[in-house]
Design a protein around this motif. Sequence first.
Motif, PDB file in Angstrom:
ATOM      1  N   TYR A 131       0.837  -1.193   0.000  1.00 45.32           N
ATOM      2  CA  TYR A 131       0.000   0.000   0.000  1.00 45.32           C
ATOM      3  C   TYR A 131       0.877   1.249   0.000  1.00 45.32           C
ATOM      4  N   ALA A 132       1.920   1.232   0.798  1.00 41.95           N
ATOM      5  CA  ALA A 132       2.853   2.358   0.816  1.00 41.95           C
ATOM      6  C   ALA A 132       3.448   2.558  -0.578  1.00 41.95           C
ATOM      7  N   CYS A 133       3.789   1.461  -1.227  1.00 37.60           N
ATOM      8  CA  CYS A 133       4.368   1.534  -2.576  1.00 37.60           C
ATOM      9  C   CYS A 133       3.371   2.142  -3.553  1.00 37.60           C
ATOM     10  N   SER A 134       2.083   1.836  -3.357  1.00 34.65           N
ATOM     11  CA  SER A 134       1.072   2.413  -4.254  1.00 34.65           C
ATOM     12  C   SER A 134       1.048   3.933  -4.094  1.00 34.65           C
ATOM     13  N   ILE A 135       1.278   4.393  -2.869  1.00 31.12           N
ATOM     14  CA  ILE A 135       1.300   5.841  -2.642  1.00 31.12           C
ATOM     15  C   ILE A 135       2.528   6.470  -3.281  1.00 31.12           C
ATOM     16  N   LEU A 136       3.630   5.726  -3.257  1.00 27.35           N
ATOM     17  CA  LEU A 136       4.837   6.225  -3.909  1.00 27.35           C
ATOM     18  C   LEU A 136       4.569   6.460  -5.387  1.00 27.35           C
ATOM     19  N   TYR A 137       3.911   5.500  -6.043  1.00 27.43           N
ATOM     20  CA  TYR A 137       3.616   5.623  -7.469  1.00 27.43           C
ATOM     21  C   TYR A 137       2.598   6.714  -7.747  1.00 27.43           C
TER      22      TYR A 137
END
Lengths: 389, 279
Positions: free
Chosen positions: A192-198
């Motif tokens: 989920y954190a990675c989705s925010i990064l993108y």
Amino acid sequence: MDMIDELAGTIDEKCHVADRPDIPLVPSDDSSRKNAPTSTCLIVLGMAGSGKTTFVENLSKYLTANGAAPYIVNLDPAVRQVPYPVNIDIRDTVKYKAVMKKFGLGPNGGIMTSLNLFTTKFSGVLDLLEKRKFEVKHMIFDTPGQIEVFTWSASGSIITEALADSFPTVIVYVMDVSTSTSPITFMSNMLYACSILYKSKLPFIIALNKIDMVDPTLVMKWISDFEAFDVAVEKEESYAANLSRSLGLILDEFYGAIRTVPVSALTCQGFPKFVEAVEAATLEFNTEYKPEMDKMKADQRESRKLKSEDRFEKLKREVLEISTGPSSSRDDKSRAMDTSVSIGPQGDSNAKHEQRNFDAEESGMEETSFQRFLESAKKAKEIAKKPAA
Amino acid sequence: MRYAQLVMGPAGSGKSTYCATILNHCKDMGRSVYIINLDPAAEYFEYDVIADIRDLISLDDVTEDEELRLGPNGGLIFCLQHLVENLNWLEEKLGRCEDDYFIFDCPGQIELFTHLPVMRTLINQFESWDIRTCGVFLLDAHYMNETTKFFSGALVALSAMITLEIPHINLVTKMDLLNEEDKVAIQRFLDMDTDLLGEMTDEPWMRRHLKLSRAIAALFDDYNYVSFLPFDQTDEESINDILMTIDNSIQYGEDLEHKEIPDERDQEDERGAQGQDDD
């Protein structure tokens, strides 16, 4: 415009840092200002219960104690109390309960619409921030408790991009380490954190919070040692374990792209390292992001402007749709919905056409283009209302 | 055996529209599906439901309770937790009819899927009630019209799905509301060779995060865990594709076919017996 103004007041600033004699400031006539560093904006995101607000509260205290009181903006319209000295509070501009009542919305709709209303006035926020940007080192943005309201909404994107356009901006993702009891939930949270990064495409810091409650050593090991994590996941009997290698690879690359700092929002453990991470992220922004953005702006001036205009128009349309659809009468609502749907394609092309001929600063653009949008929307409504010949 | 779809996604992704569309589509086909609302913050939906969590517990009561002192988010989670503590209520509402097909309209809070055990508990319970569940994760196409946004969406869906451990599909919704440019862009992502997906370097940010993007794109390819179907509520074919894919994943229809054969045999036996009696 009337409806929006009725529900969203002006942007006010409170208890400004300059009014506090204990805080040292850069004097306003300092000629070194030209090259002086500007504030870094920290957008603090996190799931409900992650400890976001406590983090902002104690980070503020910590920074103040170290001679650099931050500027704080609260973007959560439904919070009961903010435990920190807030400088701009969405609740001063938009009354969440009034919005809910007026449009007959549930809590999700109320929060989203309140944030949307606030965002239509965001140029006011930017103006205030511009004034303070040499005076404070950090501008902290506390976001709504429901993370999707910010990360998966037009408002959230508009606010993030508006800030990144003007200031070094860093995403701070607060994660409750005690919820990462199993490697699977840990992976889920990290993805989920990675989705925010993108989504944000900005320098990213994960604040692994609540280390006063749970020893972060194991989690930090999972982050730094791919094999150790892999072993832990494979012990789990789940189908995710089959994916573990692939997911592990993703996460490994992810950690390399971000910074992770174990902290305790409660005890301020880890804060010095956190501030260092912010400094490094700011540098990253200035040396990598800013030049890229400037180049993109130059290369794609026209289409980029159109894209951000489109989003702004859509946002205002969303607010307008809700405001033209009173929940009192079903017929009124369906009529209003029909009208707003027909506004979409027609109004869109009209507005777009006008926008292409309209060349203005992006900050002033919002107000004027919104007026134009309203005019074209009104026209479309009148056309729709006329009985068929 | 009974069947269920668990419809999930951020607020505004079009969950209720999807439920209504499937309901009507099935009606036209002569199939009955039953919708259950599990979102305590649901505002308005145009279809009938066989169960509504708001009958079990009201969000207003929870947020107004002075002892609990919960905000809207905490209140929503509290309602779901209350549900899993009172599953006999749900069991009763679901009845016991074989071959029933349910659609559960779920709340949007990602916490319910990532680290709170609520949804997991629900799914385990469904299993014990002999209900096969497929997860349907909805994302608004308007937020998927650029490469990085598309990846972001895929990651959100993935983060929800890995804790649920059920077959699932991801839907890109509101395709009918997109402008032409976005439609084309999204269709490109959906049709694309995933090698290309990882190589999309039109953005400098993507170039800097090439390895990460490639690792994610590899997942599209290898496991189908991040497969997406477009959802256009005005397009029969789109709806059919989706329904078929979901039905296949939970083997709906296969069990029904098996049932028909014994029925025919029974009828033949009866006819045979009658024939003998006549003699």
